[in-house]
Design an enzyme around this catalytic site. Structure first.
Site, short mmCIF file in Angstrom:
data_model
loop_
_atom_site.label_atom_id
_atom_site.label_comp_id
_atom_site.label_asym_id
_atom_site.label_seq_id
_atom_site.Cartn_x
_atom_site.Cartn_y
_atom_site.Cartn_z
N ARG A 1 -4.06 -9.80 1.38
CA ARG A 1 -5.34 -9.26 1.83
C ARG A 1 -6.54 -9.73 0.98
NH1 ARG A 1 -2.96 -3.25 1.85
NH2 ARG A 1 -1.50 -4.33 0.48
N GLN B 1 11.34 -11.15 -9.66
CA GLN B 1 11.83 -10.48 -8.43
C GLN B 1 12.35 -11.54 -7.46
OE1 GLN B 1 8.88 -8.10 -6.40
NE2 GLN B 1 10.20 -7.74 -4.62
N GLY C 1 -0.27 4.75 1.44
CA GLY C 1 0.82 5.54 2.03
C GLY C 1 0.44 7.01 1.99
N TYR D 1 -33.65 -27.43 -23.46
CA TYR D 1 -32.19 -27.46 -23.39
C TYR D 1 -31.65 -27.97 -24.72
CZ TYR D 1 -27.42 -28.85 -22.49
OH TYR D 1 -26.06 -28.99 -22.59
C1 UD1 Z 1 1.63 0.59 -2.18
C2 UD1 Z 1 2.47 1.76 -1.71
C3 UD1 Z 1 1.56 2.77 -1.00
C4 UD1 Z 1 0.47 3.21 -1.94
C5 UD1 Z 1 -0.30 2.03 -2.51
C6 UD1 Z 1 -1.22 2.48 -3.64
C7 UD1 Z 1 4.71 0.88 -1.23
C8 UD1 Z 1 5.68 0.50 -0.18
N1 UD1 Z 1 3.50 1.29 -0.82
O1 UD1 Z 1 1.07 -0.03 -1.03
O2 UD1 Z 1 2.33 3.90 -0.58
O3 UD1 Z 1 -0.41 4.09 -1.28
O4 UD1 Z 1 0.59 1.05 -3.07
O5 UD1 Z 1 -2.04 1.47 -4.08
O6 UD1 Z 1 5.04 0.83 -2.40
N2 UD1 Z 1 4.63 -5.92 -5.40
C9 UD1 Z 1 5.75 -6.46 -5.99
N3 UD1 Z 1 6.70 -6.99 -5.18
C10 UD1 Z 1 6.60 -6.99 -3.82
C11 UD1 Z 1 5.45 -6.41 -3.24
C12 UD1 Z 1 4.50 -5.87 -4.05
O7 UD1 Z 1 5.88 -6.48 -7.21
O8 UD1 Z 1 7.50 -7.49 -3.17
C13 UD1 Z 1 3.56 -5.40 -6.27
C14 UD1 Z 1 2.22 -6.01 -5.96
O9 UD1 Z 1 2.03 -7.18 -6.74
C15 UD1 Z 1 1.24 -4.91 -6.28
C16 UD1 Z 1 2.07 -3.65 -6.10
O10 UD1 Z 1 3.42 -4.03 -6.06
O11 UD1 Z 1 0.78 -4.98 -7.60
C17 UD1 Z 1 1.71 -2.90 -4.83
O12 UD1 Z 1 1.86 -3.77 -3.73
P1 UD1 Z 1 0.85 -3.73 -2.52
O13 UD1 Z 1 1.27 -4.78 -1.55
O14 UD1 Z 1 -0.54 -3.75 -2.98
O15 UD1 Z 1 1.21 -2.32 -1.91
P2 UD1 Z 1 0.27 -1.39 -1.05
O16 UD1 Z 1 0.23 -1.88 0.34
O17 UD1 Z 1 -1.04 -1.23 -1.74
MG MG Z 2 -1.92 -2.18 -3.29
#
Ligand code: UD1
Ligand code: MG
Length: 435
Positions: free
Chosen positions: A18, A78, A139, A343
């Site tokens: 995003r 990961q 969430g 400058y």
């Molecule tokens: C997540 C939560 C959501 C919460 C929000 C708060 C989940 C499923 N959802 O959503 O409930 O309201 O954060 O900000 O957890 N990341 C990894 N590995 C992955 C995917 C993401 O390490 O495979 C890390 C990202 O780098 C990031 C964090 O996890 O720093 C959150 O991921 P993001 O995709 O931003 O989750 P949200 O959609 O914001």
């Molecule tokens: Mg997030």
């Protein structure tokens, strides 16, 4: 504050689609430092076991974070291909201690004092909850009789759940046994086909685990998912940085118009006027920075700068007056006056020297950068240029409009005098007008 029995894991493996950027999300900067820097800095105040989960562009992120934190943190990779999602992130994580605080890496505003509240709670799981109606991207946390029942991701929520104002802020505290037993049984049966960490809540609830909500504030727990969030988070952090310096005695005129980065330091009484930006690792000591000036990674001591001046990195300015429309780069000035339109790049200028309006150092010859050394008590006439490399020794006089291509010895006068032409009444002939 360091709590030696707490492990902290920061999730930072996602790409951050995003953000619409080639830079991984957690490397986007706010107030001069990468987002991830802030959550690691605060985590290290609480724990000696801080682990960062990386995936997308992991080398790039690890190298950057090592610059700040050396080996005080550990990294874990990961398996994004097989186990995407925040739940997948923790599959091979093993904590050192019994209590684990899980942070999303996209929360640059978290502060240690706020995180500490999670550890003092006794529940086996604690979930951070924001209570903000009509907010997208989070969430939804379902709470009944004071206990968390589940977290439903926005993309999986029905209208009734979507209408809830209780949002998952993205920080959780788990007992080790709980985290280990549920992470491995998560599935990806959802709209995004990802392993959600948040699904642990409903699973644990079925087994009658008590899950406590901990209500938190947006100013500390805001998540950054796009560039609008990034800009808003920078405003909050920027205010925090300015408030802290104002309280320590820095005078700021119209602070809302001033931008000060995380690495900046002030010493003694300083005045910062409106519209000023001070960036990088700048240090301002007992100085006055006037309106609309920009200072990048420079030291300014007992000097006044601006209005509308630009100090570029590695400038060291002491006991000096820098006026409007002056640009300085990688130069050392001590006891100098540069009042207008100059400058100075890759130069050293000694005390008592006056630089006339419009003087410039020609420091670049198209291939490389060269030095200009100007000694003490030199008077440089307006509209002159020094073609570097060049040395002007102490006590010299340079006539206005000179081009200096050779070294000038101590005490010398140097002036470029071209052939001058005077033609009486030329204007009237040229324009065919009467005098
Ligand atoms: C997540 C939560 C959501 C919460 C929000 C708060 C989940 C499923 N959802 O959503 O409930 O309201 O954060 O900000 O957890 N990341 C990894 N590995 C992955 C995917 C993401 O390490 O495979 C890390 C990202 O780098 C990031 C964090 O996890 O720093 C959150 O991921 P993001 O995709 O931003 O989750 P949200 O959609 O914001
Ligand atoms: Mg997030």
């Amino acid at each position: 504050m360091n709590n030696s029995s707490l492990s902290i894991v920061i999730l930072a493996a996602g790409k951050g689609t995003r953000m619409k950027s080639s830079i991984p999300k957690v490397l986007h900067r706010i107030c001069g430092r990468e987002m991830l820097y802030y959550s690691i800095k605060e985590s290290l105040k609480l724990s000696d076991d801080v682990c960062v989960i990386l995936g997308f562009e992991q080398e790039r992120i690890a190298v950057k974070m090592r610059e700040y934190f050396g080996d005080k943190i550990r990294f874990l990779s990961q398996d994004l291909a097989n186990f995407p999602g925040t739940g997948g992130a923790l599959r091979s994580y093993t904590p050192k201690y019994e209590k684990i605080l899980v942070l999303n890496g996209d929360m640059p505003l978290v502060q240690a004092e706020e995180l500490e509240k999670f550890i003092t709670h006794s529940s086996e799981i604690i979930v951070s909850v924001l209570d903000v109606p009509n907010t997208n991207g989070y969430g939804r946390v379902v709470i009944q009789e004071g206990a968390v029942q589940g977290i439903v991701e926005e993309k999986d929520a029905n209208p009734e759940i979507l209408a809830l104002s209780t949002l998952n802020a993205g920080v959780y505290c788990f007992d080790r046994k709980i985290l280990e037993s549920y992470v491995s049984v998560l599935n990806n049966h959802n709209a995004q086909k990802e392993y959600y960490l948040t699904d642990i809540i409903a699973l644990a609830r079925k087994d009658s685990v008590h899950i406590a909500p901990l209500f938190v504030e947006m100013t500390n727990f805001k998540g950054v998912n796009d560039k609008l969030d990034l800009a808003r988070a920078e405003e909050i952090l920027g205010d925090r940085i300015k408030e802290s310096w104002l309280k320590k005695g820095v005078l700021m005129r119209l602070p809302n118009t001033i931008y000060i980065e995380e690495g900046v330091e002030f010493v003694g009484e300083c005045i910062i006027e409106n519209g000023v930006s001070i960036c990088g690792d700048s240090k301002i000591i007992e100085s006055h920075i006037k309106a609309q000036s920009v200072i990048e990674s420079s030291i300014v001591e007992k000097s006044d700068v601006g209005p509308l001046a630009h100090l570029r990195p590695q400038s060291i300015i002491k006991n000096t007056h820098i006026g409007n429309f002056v640009e300085v780069k990688k130069s050392q000035l001590d006891g100098v006056k540069v009042g207008h339109l100059s400058y100075l790049g890759d130069s050293e200028v000694g005390s008592g020297t006056n630089i006339g309006a419009g003087f410039i150092t020609c420091n670049y010859d198209g291939k490389g950068k060269h030095q200009t050394i100007i000694g003490k008590n030199v008077f440089i006439g307006s509209d002159s240029q020094a073609v570097a490399p060049v040395v002007i020794e102490d006590n010299c006089l340079i006539g206005a409009g000179s081009t200096i291509r050779q070294n000038i010895k101590k005490g010398e006068l140097f002036a470029t005098i071209g052939k001058e032409i005077i033609k009486e009444g030329f204007f009237y002939k040229f324009f065919d007008k009467k005098p």
